[in-house]
Scaffold this active site. Structure first.
Site: not given
Lengths: 682, 566
Positions: A306, A378, A385
């Site tokens: 990842d 957000f 945001s």
């Protein structure tokens, strides 16, 4: 955090191992190891011969003292081999025990059928039961949070002192027995029956009860059994040969020749090497569910990693402010900071941090302005945001198209310079955040992924090992490509969905590759199960942990690299010690064969190239060397042969030189030295 | 002496130079690519149609072995029939008798398995009919069998994942029509021009220089000598084999025969590389084999050229080296080279008496057969070597931290089991056979005195050599052994059968199993098998496994003799 191991031979462990060495003499246990089992048979025969000589001396069999000595040395050979296995087991167990200590009996508050909570010992917790834990309490056993959120101190297991957050639902719902709740209250469902946790499985694996031979161990055992058989043939047929040559051979000499020739060194150390491999994994805080998994790790061709947390440090950080034309940098910075003061996301914090650097930021004034403002969170729809200040000022930051459409709706222009900035940032692998004030475009904040220091070298090392690294990320292909190149990974999967991982793994496996991956979420479970080596993070969901074949207690994504090296070390240690063991035969032949025939055929004294003192001292020296080499190599077996990523051929050359050539030369020297010592007593 | 060494250099160098293009040719025809010999294709198709064989159907490894073994079984009955009845069959102008059943069994087996141990002499023990239609027929057939089995293994190593490994009859037939027959024709012509007989006429009367009248045996010799060498059979037309002046008349025929026997085993090694399109692999195997060969041939030539120290002690000067049991037209060096090349390669023809060689030469001849993988017989040499590769791959794979793989296929427990059984079989047959015989002999040395011409260490070497030769399917004899008795005939017969078929079945089975496995592409972590490093590893494995097991036996035979003599 890997636990350092100060000494291979701690006195307590050695004491336990010595006791076990005798227990393991049981032929039923020995039978599992064909090489050492034949040594045991030989020792038994030697015992009978010695006993017989006590009552009826026989000059052709040599003196009683000589026979007793051979018997004792053979017996020691057995004990040494058993000791090697026992010390490996003891070390593994000690390591596991230290982990198990964390789960001493703790009281648990279990939900009763009527909904109230009653106190039960953790040992009595059954799978599926539900208990509650509050701040300051120890979690009694492994489980999954079904209600609530808590900060937990997992240092007992991971050695990491920073507390972690675990919450119901999502990918961080798993808690481990023995860890401590620091804040809040959680309700947990027990996921493992008593005695069946991963740690329990691992302890059973180390202790030998559940230890099965891995396929590679089986193949090696076949090879060693083959060598043993060759020497059975050699020794059995030698009897008629010797009779034909009128050179009778004493039983002791026969058995000595046999035991010296069969690969006792590797035979005696084989299981110790396997256990030590699992033990090394455990020391790296990885729980393996089978020895096979460790072995497979050494063969991995493809590594799925990842991006976040492995290749890059956690989250993106703000690195630059790009004001729009006609806007001063100060104006942009102020607006960006105002939108971020209420923003608890790492990106938001990093904007404030960047603003502080090298600027005279009047923070109290800004705080004052923000006071009473209404923060806008957000959302996936708005993709932006910000904050609406008490003064009515609307400050926003967000994706360029989101802010762009706000500006467009308000009839404000989107300056071409800013579009250019957006593109530049994106093509450099960054994420552009556009800032607006009352829908007027102020400029761009550049967010960048920070690549972990030293990760390039690790990937380079993996490449030399022949392992392909693949980065998995949710980023768009452009960003992904940039980071992949910068970090030095070989391939990437961008905008990855869980199915993509699965597909990638399947495709690689179809091409004959072995794939390893690390995951934590429930949606990682299928891919973890599909991968040849699936490492689940301890913080991950129960499903992920069940699916993988290893669990990493540290939740450290780079751990896979260590696991691969442990696997390689395991195989290498087996291979090099096999080579060493077999190469030893050359010297042993030259010690024993002349000794067998020198008396009857004086010309064969020419083969006594070591110049050993007498036939008896030559045979004794060879057997003693054979016995002593086992404990001498125990440290190597337990630590493993060091792996170097220099390419297979270079590695083979190196190991062949050390263990092949060394295996030929060392016994010549060793036997000669022992012979000089033995000669003092004969 | 320098001229003799130069002769050896030319001999070996030319053999290698000829083998290179031949290897390329072999790879081409077995792959089925276009070659100049395609004009034979209609003839091959006709043969297949006549035999009712579909030579295009791909076969699995089990089907290959089925075809191979069935074919061999039929040949066995044919050979038994011919040898037991040869006295009454045509083409027997010298009126030689039929063979006794135990001798026929030994002879049939020994020709069937490409060993040609020959417990008879061709002049008196066989007829023209059995020489040509039984023995020579088998010399072609078994050589083609070995080649075909080897190609099956090539196929298994070449393709990705498959269980179809080509057609056995196709490879068998091509080996005959496109390799063995044309080459034999060439060699036989040279022999005929040099004086080797090729006739159906009965033995010729001859009046010697001293005036005695005698008969000289002859027959269709040149044809059989050619395939004897090319097919690494080694079974001579005459009892004295290539030491016989009619079987090997001149230094030139000696050169040609020695080339002929080295040619195909060498070429198959190169063919391995070309066929798999990994020429380096072929060169690696060639390097290992050549290192082993030179290691054995060097000392033999040295000792034979330096004469026998026992004679030197009697004050006899031996400028030409040790010539006892050798032909003066070949000399000591060429005889030593021949001896080693014929034992390293499982041909087993002789041009001098190995019994009279110095102990170290005798030992190296034994070692050539004990290792049995330095070149080896046509086709089967590579099969033997393949087993050692598997073992070496396994150990060295572990040494570099990967589960072992060879050419992209994992080596696992099953393959190891088969490889170990095959590797184990060879010392088992040799040592157990010799042990039983020495046991019998030691029990009743007077009753069995006829077995051994020389007691002591040399007698031991004679017995060891006989079983080694049988187990290596070599067929050369140390001689000095009264070996035409039921014990020797039957025991060596059994050894030959086991030592032929298991080492073919084993490697073919391993290759078949590997072929079915998933192909793993090579990566930087893969251990390359076509490097010098791996070659050294294989070399090491062969010596440790194959040679070291015989150390005690060699110590009691040739080594004891050597250290007594020197």
């Amino acid at each position: 955090m890997a636990t350092p191991s100060p000494s291979l031979f701690q006195p307590a462990l050695v004491r336990e191992a010595v006791g076990q060495a005798f227990v393991k003499l049981d032929p039923r246990t020995m039978f599992r190891n064909p090489v050492m089992f034949t040594v045991e048979l030989g020792t038994a025969v030697m015992f009978l011969v010695t006993l017989g000589l006590l009552f009826r001396p026989d000059a052709t069999q040599g003196s009683f003292g000589y026979n007793v000595t051979v018997f004792v040395v053979l017996f020691l050979t057995l004990l040494f081999a058993n000791f090697a296995e026992a010390i490996a087991e003891a070390r593994g167990k000690a390591q596991a025990d230290s982990l198990r200590k964390t789960r001493q009996d703790t009281p648990a508050r279990v939900r009763q059928p009527d909904g109230s909570f009653g106190r039960v010992s953790s040992a009595q917790l059954q799978k599926g039961q539900v208990f509650v834990v509050e701040a300051g309490e120890l979690i009694p056993t492994d489980g999954e949070i079904i209600e609530g959120l808590a900060t937990i101190d997992e240092s007992a297991i991971t050695g990491e002192s920073a507390p972690v957050i675990r919450e119901a639902g999502g990918d961080k719902s798993s808690v481990t027995g023995g860890t401590k709740v620091l804040s809040d209250r959680i309700v947990v469902r027990v996921t493992t029956a008593p005695g069946e946790s991963f740690l329990d499985q691992m302890i059973a694996l180390v202790e030998g009860a559940a230890r099965q031979k891995t396929p590679n161990e089986i193949a090696l055992t076949i090879l060693l059994a083959g060598f043993t058989l060759v020497f059975v043939i050699v020794c059995v047929t030698l009897q008629p040969f010797a009779r034909y040559a009128h050179a009778p051979i004493a039983v002791a000499s026969f058995i000595a020749l046999f035991v010296c020739l069969i690969p006792t060194t590797i035979g005696g150390l084989l299981s110790a090497i396997g256990i030590a491999g699992m033990d090394r994994a455990l020391r790296a805080n990885v729980i393996t569910k089978s020895g096979r998994a460790v072995e497979t790790a050494g063969d991995i061709d493809v590594l799925l990693l990842d991006k976040t947390g492995t290749i890059t440090i956690g989250n993106r950080r703000a690195t630059h402010f790009w004001p729009a034309p006609g806007v001063s940098e100060g104006e942009l910075v102020e607006a960006a900071v105002l939108t971020s003061l209420h923003d608890e996301t790492p990106e938001g914090k990093s904007i404030v941090e960047l603003a502080r650097q090298g600027r005279r930021l009047d923070e109290p004034a800004l705080q004052q302005r923000a006071l009473g403002g209404e923060p806008i969170k957000f959302t996936a729809e708005t993709r932006s945001s910000g904050v609406t200040l008490a003064s009515g000022q609307r400050l926003r930051k967000g994706a360029s198209d989101a802010i762009g459409s706000l500006a467009h709706a308000a009839g404000q222009p989107f300056p071409p310079e800013t579009s250019q900035h957006v593109r530049t940032v994106a093509s450099n692998g960054g994420t552009p955040l556009v800032v607006s004030e009352n829908d007027r475009i102020l400029g761009v904040v550049e967010l960048q992924d920070i690549i972990k220091p030293g990760i390039q070298e690790r990937f380079e090392r993996l490449r030399r090992m022949g392992i392909k690294t693949v980065m998995v990320t949710g980023d768009n292909p452009l960003t992904a490509k940039f980071i992949a190149e910068k970090a030095g990974v070989d391939d990437f999967i961008a905008e990855a969905k869980p199915e993509d991982k699965m597909q990638y793994i399947r495709a690689e496996q179809q091409g004959g590759k072995l794939v390893a991956m690390m995951g934590d979420g429930t949606n990682d479970a299928p891919a973890l199960a599909q991968a040849d080596v699936g490492v689940a993070m301890n913080s991950g969901t129960q499903a992920a942990k069940e699916a993988g074949n290893m669990v990493d207690l540290d939740n450290d994504p780079t751990k896979l690299i260590e696991v691969v090296e442990i696997g390689k070390q395991l195989l290498m240690t087996r291979g090099t010690l096999t080579t060493f063991s077999i190469a030893n035969d050359v010297a042993k032949y030259f010690a024993i064969v002349p000794a067998l025939f020198m008396v009857a055929i004086p010309a064969l004294g020419a083969l006594n190239i070591m110049g050993l003192k007498s036939p008896q001292s030559a045979i004794l020296s060879a057997v003693i060397f054979n016995a002593l080499i086992i404990p001498a190599l125990v440290p190597l077996a337990l630590r493993g042969v060091a792996y170097q990523a220099v390419g297979a051929s270079a590695l083979l050359r190196r190991n062949l030189l050390i263990y092949g050539l060394g295996g030929v030369v060392v016994p010549f020297i060793g036997i000669k030295v022992i012979d000089m010592l033995v000669g003092l007593f004969l | 002496m320098n001229k003799e060494l130069l002769g050896l250099g030319v001999l070996f160098g030319a053999a290698v130079l000829l083998a290179l293009p031949l290897g390329r040719y072999l790879a081409t025809i077995y792959r089925g690519d276009k070659s100049w010999s395609d004009f034979l294709a209609p003839f091959e198709r006709l043969l297949c149609r006549l035999g009712g064989i579909d030579a295009t159907r791909p076969m699995s490894w089990q089907q290959h072995l089925g075809a191979l073994l069935t074919l061999n079984l039929v040949w066995f009955f044919w050979a038994m029939l011919v040898l037991c009845c040869q006295g009454s069959l045509p083409l027997n102008p010298d009126h030689n008798p039929s063979m006794a059943p135990d001798q026929a069994f030994n002879t049939a087996i020994s020709f069937l398995v490409n060993c040609n141990l020959q417990h008879y002499s061709g002049e008196s023990g066989a007829t023209y009919f059995s020489q040509v239609f039984c023995l020579m027929f088998l010399q072609f057939g078994t050589a083609a069998t070995g080649l075909a089995a080897c190609v099956v293994v090539f196929n298994a190593l070449r393709d990705g994942t498959t269980d179809k490994l080509g057609n056995f009859y196709n490879y068998f037939l091509k080996s005959l029509t496109r390799v063995l027959l044309p080459l034999s024709l060439g060699v036989a012509l040279v022999l005929v021009f040099q004086g080797t007989p090729m006739t159906w006429a009965a033995k010729a009367p001859l009046v010697t220089v001293q005036g005695d009248s005698t008969f000289v045996s002859r027959g269709p010799t040149a044809a059989m000598v050619a395939i004897k060498e090319l097919g690494t059979n080694g079974g001579g037309y005459f009892g004295a084999n290539s030491a016989h002046p009619l079987e090997n008349p001149t230094y030139l025929t000696n050169l040609v025969e020695n080339w002929a026997l080295m040619l195909l085993p060498l070429a198959m090694v190169f063919a391995l590389g070309y066929y798999l399109r990994r020429p380096r692999l072929g060169y690696m195997v060639f390097g290992v084999m050549t290192a082993g060969f030179l290691l054995l041939v060097g000392p033999a030539v040295y000792y034979e050229l330096h004469g026998n120290p026992a004679l030197t002690r009697l004050g006899i000067n031996q400028p030409l080296g040790s010539l006892e049991g050798k032909e003066i037209r070949f000399g000591a060096a060429a005889s030593a080279f021949w001896g080693i090349s014929n034992t390293v390669i499982s041909c087993g023809s002789v041009n001098s008496m190995h019994d009279s060689h110095l102990p170290i030469s005798g030992m190296n001849e034994l070692l050539g057969m004990m290792t049995n993988a330095f070149y080896g017989g046509v086709g089967v040499g590579i099969l033997n070597f393949f087993v050692f590769i598997i073992i070496a791959v396994f150990i060295s794979g572990l040494m570099v931290g990967r589960t072992p793989e060879f050419l992209g296929k994992k080596i696992e427990a099953r393959e190891m089991k088969i490889a170990i059984i095959v590797a184990l079989l060879h010392p088992l047959l040799i040592l157990a056979g010799t042990a039983l015989t020495t046991h019998l002999y030691a029990n009743s040395p007077t009753a069995l005195a006829g077995w051994l011409a020389n007691p002591g260490y040399h007698g031991f070497s004679e017995m060891l050599y006989e079983y080694t030769s049988a187990a290596a399917n070599n067929g050369s004899g140390f001689e000095g052994l009264g070996d035409n008795t039921p014990w020797w005939n039957i025991s060596t017969g059994l050894v030959m059968v086991l030592a032929r078929y298991l080492p073919i079945i084993g490697p073919v089975a391993i290759a078949g199993l590997l072929a079915r496995k998933k192909y793993i592409p090579e990566s930087a972590g893969t251990l390359r098998t076509d490097t010098a490093t791996f070659g050294i590893m294989v070399f090491f494995v062969i010596w440790i496994i194959a040679a070291l097991a015989f150390f005690p036996a060699l110590a009691l035979g040739p080594l004891a003799e050597h250290f007594t003599l020197y």
